[in-house]
Design a protein around this motif. Structure first.
Motif, PDB file in Angstrom:
ATOM      1  N   MET A   1       0.857  -1.166   0.000  1.00  0.00           N
ATOM      2  CA  MET A   1       0.000   0.000   0.000  1.00  0.00           C
ATOM      3  C   MET A   1       0.905   1.231   0.000  1.00  0.00           C
ATOM      4  O   MET A   1       1.813   1.340   0.811  1.00  0.00           O
ATOM      5  CB  MET A   1      -0.893  -0.032   1.233  1.00  0.00           C
ATOM      6  N   THR A   2       0.624   2.145  -0.888  1.00  0.00           N
ATOM      7  CA  THR A   2       1.442   3.348  -0.977  1.00  0.00           C
ATOM      8  C   THR A   2       1.022   4.375   0.070  1.00  0.00           C
ATOM      9  O   THR A   2      -0.090   4.321   0.603  1.00  0.00           O
ATOM     10  CB  THR A   2       1.313   3.997  -2.369  1.00  0.00           C
ATOM     11  N   ARG A   3       1.903   5.298   0.327  1.00  0.00           N
ATOM     12  CA  ARG A   3       1.563   6.383   1.252  1.00  0.00           C
ATOM     13  C   ARG A   3       0.384   7.189   0.716  1.00  0.00           C
ATOM     14  O   ARG A   3      -0.474   7.631   1.467  1.00  0.00           O
ATOM     15  CB  ARG A   3       2.753   7.307   1.456  1.00  0.00           C
ATOM     16  N   ALA A   8      -5.182   8.916   1.191  1.00  0.00           N
ATOM     17  CA  ALA A   8      -6.519   9.112   0.605  1.00  0.00           C
ATOM     18  C   ALA A   8      -7.602   8.515   1.491  1.00  0.00           C
ATOM     19  O   ALA A   8      -8.674   9.109   1.654  1.00  0.00           O
ATOM     20  CB  ALA A   8      -6.573   8.499  -0.790  1.00  0.00           C
ATOM     21  N   VAL A   9      -7.329   7.370   2.102  1.00  0.00           N
ATOM     22  CA  VAL A   9      -8.296   6.754   3.017  1.00  0.00           C
ATOM     23  C   VAL A   9      -8.436   7.605   4.273  1.00  0.00           C
ATOM     24  O   VAL A   9      -9.552   7.891   4.725  1.00  0.00           O
ATOM     25  CB  VAL A   9      -7.877   5.309   3.383  1.00  0.00           C
ATOM     26  N   LEU A  10      -7.310   8.042   4.821  1.00  0.00           N
ATOM     27  CA  LEU A  10      -7.343   8.789   6.071  1.00  0.00           C
ATOM     28  C   LEU A  10      -8.019  10.146   5.945  1.00  0.00           C
ATOM     29  O   LEU A  10      -8.634  10.617   6.906  1.00  0.00           O
ATOM     30  CB  LEU A  10      -5.918   8.964   6.613  1.00  0.00           C
ATOM     31  N   GLU A  19      -9.099  -5.110   0.080  1.00  0.00           N
ATOM     32  CA  GLU A  19      -7.702  -5.414  -0.213  1.00  0.00           C
ATOM     33  C   GLU A  19      -6.748  -4.595   0.669  1.00  0.00           C
ATOM     34  O   GLU A  19      -5.645  -5.026   0.975  1.00  0.00           O
ATOM     35  CB  GLU A  19      -7.385  -5.153  -1.694  1.00  0.00           C
ATOM     36  N   MET A  20      -7.162  -3.390   1.055  1.00  0.00           N
ATOM     37  CA  MET A  20      -6.330  -2.537   1.898  1.00  0.00           C
ATOM     38  C   MET A  20      -6.391  -2.948   3.366  1.00  0.00           C
ATOM     39  O   MET A  20      -5.408  -2.796   4.095  1.00  0.00           O
ATOM     40  CB  MET A  20      -6.799  -1.082   1.808  1.00  0.00           C
ATOM     41  N   ALA A  21      -7.530  -3.430   3.815  1.00  0.00           N
ATOM     42  CA  ALA A  21      -7.750  -3.711   5.237  1.00  0.00           C
ATOM     43  C   ALA A  21      -6.723  -4.660   5.847  1.00  0.00           C
ATOM     44  O   ALA A  21      -6.207  -4.377   6.931  1.00  0.00           O
ATOM     45  CB  ALA A  21      -9.173  -4.215   5.454  1.00  0.00           C
ATOM     46  N   PRO A  22      -6.381  -5.783   5.197  1.00  0.00           N
ATOM     47  CA  PRO A  22      -5.380  -6.655   5.842  1.00  0.00           C
ATOM     48  C   PRO A  22      -3.993  -6.018   5.911  1.00  0.00           C
ATOM     49  O   PRO A  22      -3.223  -6.298   6.829  1.00  0.00           O
ATOM     50  CB  PRO A  22      -5.364  -7.914   4.971  1.00  0.00           C
ATOM     51  N   ARG A  23      -3.694  -5.153   4.978  1.00  0.00           N
ATOM     52  CA  ARG A  23      -2.404  -4.464   5.019  1.00  0.00           C
ATOM     53  C   ARG A  23      -2.340  -3.519   6.219  1.00  0.00           C
ATOM     54  O   ARG A  23      -1.325  -3.438   6.920  1.00  0.00           O
ATOM     55  CB  ARG A  23      -2.174  -3.706   3.725  1.00  0.00           C
ATOM     56  N   ASP A  33     -11.523  -6.808  10.511  1.00  0.00           N
ATOM     57  CA  ASP A  33     -12.979  -6.843  10.663  1.00  0.00           C
ATOM     58  C   ASP A  33     -13.507  -5.520  11.208  1.00  0.00           C
ATOM     59  O   ASP A  33     -14.513  -4.992  10.723  1.00  0.00           O
ATOM     60  CB  ASP A  33     -13.405  -7.986  11.585  1.00  0.00           C
ATOM     61  N   ALA A  34     -12.829  -4.985  12.208  1.00  0.00           N
ATOM     62  CA  ALA A  34     -13.250  -3.706  12.787  1.00  0.00           C
ATOM     63  C   ALA A  34     -13.136  -2.583  11.758  1.00  0.00           C
ATOM     64  O   ALA A  34     -14.025  -1.728  11.662  1.00  0.00           O
ATOM     65  CB  ALA A  34     -12.408  -3.383  14.020  1.00  0.00           C
ATOM     66  N   LEU A  35     -12.052  -2.582  10.991  1.00  0.00           N
ATOM     67  CA  LEU A  35     -11.873  -1.554   9.961  1.00  0.00           C
ATOM     68  C   LEU A  35     -12.995  -1.598   8.929  1.00  0.00           C
ATOM     69  O   LEU A  35     -13.552  -0.561   8.548  1.00  0.00           O
ATOM     70  CB  LEU A  35     -10.529  -1.738   9.257  1.00  0.00           C
ATOM     71  N   MET A  36     -13.340  -2.814   8.477  1.00  0.00           N
ATOM     72  CA  MET A  36     -14.383  -2.942   7.464  1.00  0.00           C
ATOM     73  C   MET A  36     -15.761  -2.592   8.037  1.00  0.00           C
ATOM     74  O   MET A  36     -16.588  -2.010   7.339  1.00  0.00           O
ATOM     75  CB  MET A  36     -14.378  -4.348   6.860  1.00  0.00           C
ATOM     76  N   ARG A  37     -16.010  -2.912   9.319  1.00  0.00           N
ATOM     77  CA  ARG A  37     -17.280  -2.511   9.943  1.00  0.00           C
ATOM     78  C   ARG A  37     -17.383  -0.995  10.025  1.00  0.00           C
ATOM     79  O   ARG A  37     -18.444  -0.415   9.775  1.00  0.00           O
ATOM     80  CB  ARG A  37     -17.426  -3.137  11.333  1.00  0.00           C
TER      81      ARG A  37
END
Length: 61
Positions: A1-3, A8-10, A19-23, A33-37
């Motif tokens: 995952m790039t900076r 952009a997410v933050l 795809e980003m969540a496990p990283r 799981d918490a991130l996706m919720r």
């Protein structure tokens, strides 16, 4: 995952993808799981704020 992708997410310019969540989980120790919720709750809240703009005819059987 790039900076740039993380930034952009933050700053809410991009949604967190599955795809980003496990990283992020591996890098920061936050449950995927918490991130996706949290992402799902945010998406629902944003849609509810725009619900008045959605026009749908009532389905009658």
């Amino acid at each position: 995952m790039t900076r740039a992708a993380l930034s952009a997410v933050l700053i809410e310019r991009a949604a967190l993808s599955p795809e980003m969540a496990p990283r992020i989980e591996k890098a920061f120790g936050v449950s995927m799981d918490a991130l996706m919720r949290m992402q799902n709750s945010y998406d629902i809240a944003q849609t509810r704020m725009r619900a008045h703009e959605i026009e749908v005819a009532l389905f009658e059987s």
